[in-house]
Motif scaffolding. Structure first.
Motif, PDB file in Angstrom:
ATOM      1  N   ASN A   1       2.052  -8.929   3.577  1.00  0.00           N
ATOM      2  CA  ASN A   1       0.760  -8.307   3.272  1.00  0.00           C
ATOM      3  C   ASN A   1      -0.315  -9.379   3.222  1.00  0.00           C
ATOM      4  O   ASN A   1      -0.032 -10.569   3.282  1.00  0.00           O
ATOM      5  CB  ASN A   1       0.799  -7.489   1.990  1.00  0.00           C
ATOM      6  CG  ASN A   1       1.187  -8.255   0.740  1.00  0.00           C
ATOM      7  OD1 ASN A   1       1.292  -7.675  -0.339  1.00  0.00           O
ATOM      8  ND2 ASN A   1       1.434  -9.558   0.823  1.00  0.00           N
ATOM      9  N   ARG A   2      -1.566  -8.935   3.170  1.00  0.00           N
ATOM     10  CA  ARG A   2      -2.711  -9.842   3.222  1.00  0.00           C
ATOM     11  C   ARG A   2      -3.341  -9.985   1.829  1.00  0.00           C
ATOM     12  O   ARG A   2      -3.139  -9.134   0.959  1.00  0.00           O
ATOM     13  CB  ARG A   2      -3.774  -9.292   4.170  1.00  0.00           C
ATOM     14  CG  ARG A   2      -3.298  -8.963   5.582  1.00  0.00           C
ATOM     15  CD  ARG A   2      -4.452  -8.327   6.350  1.00  0.00           C
ATOM     16  NE  ARG A   2      -4.055  -7.737   7.613  1.00  0.00           N
ATOM     17  CZ  ARG A   2      -4.120  -8.355   8.797  1.00  0.00           C
ATOM     18  NH1 ARG A   2      -4.535  -9.591   8.858  1.00  0.00           N
ATOM     19  NH2 ARG A   2      -3.761  -7.724   9.906  1.00  0.00           N
ATOM     20  N   PRO A   3      -4.161 -11.037   1.623  1.00  0.00           N
ATOM     21  CA  PRO A   3      -4.909 -11.122   0.369  1.00  0.00           C
ATOM     22  C   PRO A   3      -5.743  -9.880   0.107  1.00  0.00           C
ATOM     23  O   PRO A   3      -5.874  -9.445  -1.045  1.00  0.00           O
ATOM     24  CB  PRO A   3      -5.800 -12.360   0.584  1.00  0.00           C
ATOM     25  CG  PRO A   3      -5.024 -13.206   1.541  1.00  0.00           C
ATOM     26  CD  PRO A   3      -4.348 -12.242   2.471  1.00  0.00           C
TER      27      PRO A   3
ATOM     28  N   GLY B   1       0.792  -1.229   0.000  1.00  0.00           N
ATOM     29  CA  GLY B   1       0.000   0.000   0.000  1.00  0.00           C
ATOM     30  C   GLY B   1       0.817   1.268   0.000  1.00  0.00           C
ATOM     31  O   GLY B   1       0.254   2.368  -0.076  1.00  0.00           O
ATOM     32  N   LYS B   2       2.154   1.143   0.081  1.00  0.00           N
ATOM     33  CA  LYS B   2       3.010   2.321   0.145  1.00  0.00           C
ATOM     34  C   LYS B   2       3.712   2.626  -1.178  1.00  0.00           C
ATOM     35  O   LYS B   2       4.373   3.647  -1.282  1.00  0.00           O
ATOM     36  CB  LYS B   2       4.092   2.114   1.206  1.00  0.00           C
ATOM     37  CG  LYS B   2       3.597   1.944   2.621  1.00  0.00           C
ATOM     38  CD  LYS B   2       4.779   1.757   3.543  1.00  0.00           C
ATOM     39  CE  LYS B   2       4.383   1.645   4.990  1.00  0.00           C
ATOM     40  NZ  LYS B   2       5.562   1.500   5.870  1.00  0.00           N
ATOM     41  N   ARG B   3       3.632   1.706  -2.130  1.00  0.00           N
ATOM     42  CA  ARG B   3       4.453   1.851  -3.315  1.00  0.00           C
ATOM     43  C   ARG B   3       3.615   1.905  -4.594  1.00  0.00           C
ATOM     44  O   ARG B   3       2.410   1.703  -4.586  1.00  0.00           O
ATOM     45  CB  ARG B   3       5.459   0.700  -3.408  1.00  0.00           C
ATOM     46  CG  ARG B   3       6.475   0.633  -2.267  1.00  0.00           C
ATOM     47  CD  ARG B   3       7.310   1.905  -2.136  1.00  0.00           C
ATOM     48  NE  ARG B   3       8.043   2.223  -3.333  1.00  0.00           N
ATOM     49  CZ  ARG B   3       9.277   1.800  -3.615  1.00  0.00           C
ATOM     50  NH1 ARG B   3       9.899   1.002  -2.778  1.00  0.00           N
ATOM     51  NH2 ARG B   3       9.885   2.170  -4.726  1.00  0.00           N
ATOM     52  N   ILE B   4       4.311   2.141  -5.697  1.00  0.00           N
ATOM     53  CA  ILE B   4       3.697   2.254  -7.008  1.00  0.00           C
ATOM     54  C   ILE B   4       2.932   0.965  -7.342  1.00  0.00           C
ATOM     55  O   ILE B   4       3.220  -0.101  -6.800  1.00  0.00           O
ATOM     56  CB  ILE B   4       4.793   2.543  -8.061  1.00  0.00           C
ATOM     57  CG1 ILE B   4       4.200   3.065  -9.374  1.00  0.00           C
ATOM     58  CG2 ILE B   4       5.657   1.316  -8.295  1.00  0.00           C
ATOM     59  CD1 ILE B   4       5.254   3.628 -10.303  1.00  0.00           C
ATOM     60  N   THR B   5       1.973   1.065  -8.237  1.00  0.00           N
ATOM     61  CA  THR B   5       1.105  -0.050  -8.589  1.00  0.00           C
ATOM     62  C   THR B   5       1.891  -1.308  -8.952  1.00  0.00           C
ATOM     63  O   THR B   5       2.849  -1.255  -9.719  1.00  0.00           O
ATOM     64  CB  THR B   5       0.204   0.331  -9.779  1.00  0.00           C
ATOM     65  OG1 THR B   5      -0.631   1.429  -9.392  1.00  0.00           O
ATOM     66  CG2 THR B   5      -0.669  -0.835 -10.198  1.00  0.00           C
ATOM     67  N   ARG B   6       1.485  -2.434  -8.389  1.00  0.00           N
ATOM     68  CA  ARG B   6       2.049  -3.725  -8.765  1.00  0.00           C
ATOM     69  C   ARG B   6       1.166  -4.379  -9.834  1.00  0.00           C
ATOM     70  O   ARG B   6      -0.032  -4.121  -9.899  1.00  0.00           O
ATOM     71  CB  ARG B   6       2.155  -4.631  -7.534  1.00  0.00           C
ATOM     72  CG  ARG B   6       3.516  -4.455  -6.831  1.00  0.00           C
ATOM     73  CD  ARG B   6       3.454  -3.439  -5.698  1.00  0.00           C
ATOM     74  NE  ARG B   6       4.761  -2.848  -5.395  1.00  0.00           N
ATOM     75  CZ  ARG B   6       5.644  -3.330  -4.541  1.00  0.00           C
ATOM     76  NH1 ARG B   6       5.374  -4.417  -3.878  1.00  0.00           N
ATOM     77  NH2 ARG B   6       6.790  -2.724  -4.342  1.00  0.00           N
ATOM     78  N   HIS B   7       1.752  -5.258 -10.609  1.00  0.00           N
ATOM     79  CA  HIS B   7       1.096  -5.815 -11.796  1.00  0.00           C
ATOM     80  C   HIS B   7       0.749  -7.282 -11.538  1.00  0.00           C
ATOM     81  O   HIS B   7       1.516  -8.187 -11.867  1.00  0.00           O
ATOM     82  CB  HIS B   7       2.019  -5.657 -13.002  1.00  0.00           C
ATOM     83  CG  HIS B   7       2.468  -4.241 -13.225  1.00  0.00           C
ATOM     84  ND1 HIS B   7       1.848  -3.388 -14.127  1.00  0.00           N
ATOM     85  CD2 HIS B   7       3.453  -3.509 -12.642  1.00  0.00           C
ATOM     86  CE1 HIS B   7       2.440  -2.208 -14.092  1.00  0.00           C
ATOM     87  NE2 HIS B   7       3.410  -2.252 -13.206  1.00  0.00           N
TER      88      HIS B   7
ATOM     89  N   ARG C   1      -2.808  -3.280  18.223  1.00  0.00           N
ATOM     90  CA  ARG C   1      -2.922  -3.826  16.871  1.00  0.00           C
ATOM     91  C   ARG C   1      -1.589  -4.415  16.423  1.00  0.00           C
ATOM     92  O   ARG C   1      -1.530  -5.487  15.813  1.00  0.00           O
ATOM     93  CB  ARG C   1      -3.351  -2.736  15.896  1.00  0.00           C
ATOM     94  CG  ARG C   1      -4.759  -2.205  16.132  1.00  0.00           C
ATOM     95  CD  ARG C   1      -5.618  -2.349  14.903  1.00  0.00           C
ATOM     96  NE  ARG C   1      -5.697  -3.718  14.442  1.00  0.00           N
ATOM     97  CZ  ARG C   1      -5.976  -4.068  13.178  1.00  0.00           C
ATOM     98  NH1 ARG C   1      -6.183  -3.147  12.267  1.00  0.00           N
ATOM     99  NH2 ARG C   1      -6.048  -5.341  12.828  1.00  0.00           N
ATOM    100  N   LEU C   2      -0.514  -3.721  16.719  1.00  0.00           N
ATOM    101  CA  LEU C   2       0.810  -4.194  16.346  1.00  0.00           C
ATOM    102  C   LEU C   2       1.118  -5.547  16.981  1.00  0.00           C
ATOM    103  O   LEU C   2       1.832  -6.369  16.394  1.00  0.00           O
ATOM    104  CB  LEU C   2       1.844  -3.145  16.763  1.00  0.00           C
ATOM    105  CG  LEU C   2       3.260  -3.196  16.210  1.00  0.00           C
ATOM    106  CD1 LEU C   2       3.863  -1.800  16.208  1.00  0.00           C
ATOM    107  CD2 LEU C   2       4.134  -4.109  17.056  1.00  0.00           C
TER     108      LEU C   2
ATOM    109  N   GLN D   1       4.363  -5.071   6.949  1.00  0.00           N
ATOM    110  CA  GLN D   1       4.103  -3.743   6.400  1.00  0.00           C
ATOM    111  C   GLN D   1       3.074  -2.979   7.224  1.00  0.00           C
ATOM    112  O   GLN D   1       3.264  -1.812   7.556  1.00  0.00           O
ATOM    113  CB  GLN D   1       3.615  -3.842   4.957  1.00  0.00           C
ATOM    114  CG  GLN D   1       3.405  -2.475   4.310  1.00  0.00           C
ATOM    115  CD  GLN D   1       2.637  -2.586   3.018  1.00  0.00           C
ATOM    116  OE1 GLN D   1       1.412  -2.704   3.032  1.00  0.00           O
ATOM    117  NE2 GLN D   1       3.335  -2.562   1.915  1.00  0.00           N
ATOM    118  N   GLU D   2       2.015  -3.658   7.601  1.00  0.00           N
ATOM    119  CA  GLU D   2       0.961  -3.028   8.397  1.00  0.00           C
ATOM    120  C   GLU D   2       1.488  -2.634   9.771  1.00  0.00           C
ATOM    121  O   GLU D   2       1.173  -1.557  10.294  1.00  0.00           O
ATOM    122  CB  GLU D   2      -0.208  -4.001   8.517  1.00  0.00           C
ATOM    123  CG  GLU D   2      -1.523  -3.362   8.923  1.00  0.00           C
ATOM    124  CD  GLU D   2      -2.689  -4.329   8.806  1.00  0.00           C
ATOM    125  OE1 GLU D   2      -3.672  -4.139   9.546  1.00  0.00           O
ATOM    126  OE2 GLU D   2      -2.622  -5.273   7.989  1.00  0.00           O
TER     127      GLU D   2
END
Length: 482
Positions: free
Chosen positions: A361-363, A270-276, A450-451, A459-460
């Motif tokens: 990361n999560r689904p 969620g922090k970076r440029i779009t993944r493909h 939460r942590l 990442q979260e």
């Protein structure tokens, strides 16, 4: 003069023209908010030593953990180099005269291939890795390093090459012809990327002079004989648009860059440029079709055996394809993006697979990445179409709730059973009343809780740490306490 194996020259020149005027010409400096986060982390580390243990549960990205390196991947300071050297391991998979090594550092691997007249380096790690490699490579083989392959622009793969450019002869650098334009984007957005990666802003590159660019490029596929051995380079967008993987047909070996990671791929960042996601799954299918007998990833352990490799690649392909198709189907059915992501019915086959463990990361995160790629920025909530600072909404939520005390009480009631909802209320409190000690304490308590959740991806968790850290630093400033 750049040598290209395809028709990428015009694209390369165009990219240089487009981005030359937009690259940052000044050093990125920490903001007041950045300084708050740094102060707060120090306080939390003293007050809550368990925080660091929670944060490091899945740290290492498939390799060894090294907090000093994690915070300074752009640094070649002696202590960082020493840490990389101390935690390095070397694994051999070759034969005399045709050596093949996977060198494992904290967080990332690099691979070395010995051909008839030279060494070929597959990826170069972060900055301090390059300094270590200058000493390590001669111990593997007397042959010179003549070729460096850079799979993509990320700091943990491309920045070690800087230390190796002083070798004689200067090594050739192979990458996709999209690499220069992608690196220009990294340079232009260095302040944002540095913050999201928790790296010192002063070390972020500000021009092409600070990075290594390829002198041999190709568009989608290139076959090249290096030292008498055939190398096949394939570009397939994945983590980045220019990412490539490498196939050695004579050795039945693939080098998988950041496609295969040994856990649920970092495809929903969620922090970076779009993944493909679509192409990422296709890359897995292409790799599996080659029936490799050795897989050397740039994260996590090597995998041996045609069956084990085929199963791992196919499982990853199926998982990404499932998410991709699910999201597109739901978008076409008219469902809201938040509903789609929050209700991903992850099949048991994937949920129980160790190779798809959601360590990073999560689904749901990957689902959001798919939706982001194929649709606009609007999240389908009518009032969100017009830009409004979140603080305005939060102040009104505080007022409607009857004050911070009511939000605090309700959030703490929800926290044991509905932590995500509790966090939403904590956000209203801290953004709506940023100078209220009670709101800040609520943010600290909620996000530290939460942590500490056992299934919290890395990442979260880093996001939640920074939220709690900023709140703790603000609270210290208000109360005048250390």
């Amino acid at each position: 003069m750049v040598r290209s194996e395809a028709c990428g020259m015009k694209r390369l020149i165009l990219a240089a023209v487009l981005f030359a005027s937009t690259a940052s010409a000044h050093e990125f400096v920490p903001s007041e908010d950045d300084k708050l986060a740094m102060q707060g982390r120090a306080i939390l580390a003293r007050e809550h030593p368990d925080v660091m243990r929670h944060l490091s549960r899945n740290d290492g990205f498939g390799g060894a953990s090294a907090p000093l390196i994690a915070r300074q991947m752009l640094s070649t300071a002696p202590e960082v180099v020493a840490e990389a050297r101390a935690k390095m391991t070397v694994e051999s998979y070759g034969t005399p005269g045709k050596g093949l090594w996977l060198i494992r550092f904290p967080y990332v691997n690099v691979a070395v291939v010995e051909t008839g007249d030279q060494l070929v380096l597959i990826d170069s790690g972060y900055a301090s890795v390059g300094e270590v490699l200058k000493d390590v490579l001669p111990t593997l083989s007397p042959k010179p390093l003549k070729t460096i392959v850079l799979s993509h622009v990320h700091v943990d793969h491309a920045y070690g090459a800087r230390a190796l450019m002083g070798l004689t002869p200067r090594p050739d650098v192979i990458a996709s012809d999209v690499f220069p334009a992608m690196m220009d984007k990294e340079i232009r957005l260095g302040g944002s990327i540095g913050r999201f990666n928790n790296q010192p802003l002063a070390l972020q590159p500000t021009s092409r002079d600070d990075v290594v660019m390829p002198n041999i490029t190709f568009r989608d596929r290139m076959e090249r004989t290096i030292g008498g051995e055939k190398f096949v380079f394939i570009r397939s967008p994945g983590e980045t648009e220019e990412q490539i993987w490498v196939w050695l047909p004579d050795r039945k070996t693939i080098f998988t860059a950041d496609y295969y990671q040994g856990f649920l791929p970092n495809a929903g960042n969620g922090k970076r440029i779009t993944r493909h996601i679509t192409e990422w799954a296709q890359a897995f299918r292409q790799m599996a079709a080659l029936q490799p007998e050795l897989m050397l990833p740039m994260h996590n352990a090597a995998v041996r055996g045609k069956g084990a490799i085929g199963d791992a690649l196919t499982l990853n392909a199926q998982a990404l394809e499932w998410i991709d198709n699910y999201v597109v189907d739901r978008l076409n059915a008219g469902e809201r993006k938040d509903v789609i992501a929050a209700n991903v019915p992850w099949p048991e086959k994937f949920a129980k697979a160790p190779l798809l463990d959601p360590e990073y990361n999560r689904p749901a995160d990957i689902a959001r990445m798919v939706a982001r790629r194929w649709t606009g920025w609007w999240d389908d909530i009518p009032s969100h179409f017009a830009a409004l600072p979140y603080e305005a909404e939060a102040r009104e939520a505080v007022r409607l709730a009857g004050g911070v005390e009511a939000l605090d009480t309700r959030a703490r009631e929800l926290l044991p059973t509905q932590p995500m909802l509790a966090a939403r209320l904590a956000d209203w409190a801290q953004y709506g009343a940023p100078d209220d000690p009670r709101a800040l304490r609520l943010a600290i308590d909620v996000y530290l809780a939460r942590l500490a959740e056992p299934d919290m991806p890395v990442q979260e968790s880093t996001i939640y740490l920074d939220v709690a850290a900023r709140a703790r630093a603000r609270l210290a400033a208000i109360e005048g306490a250390p």
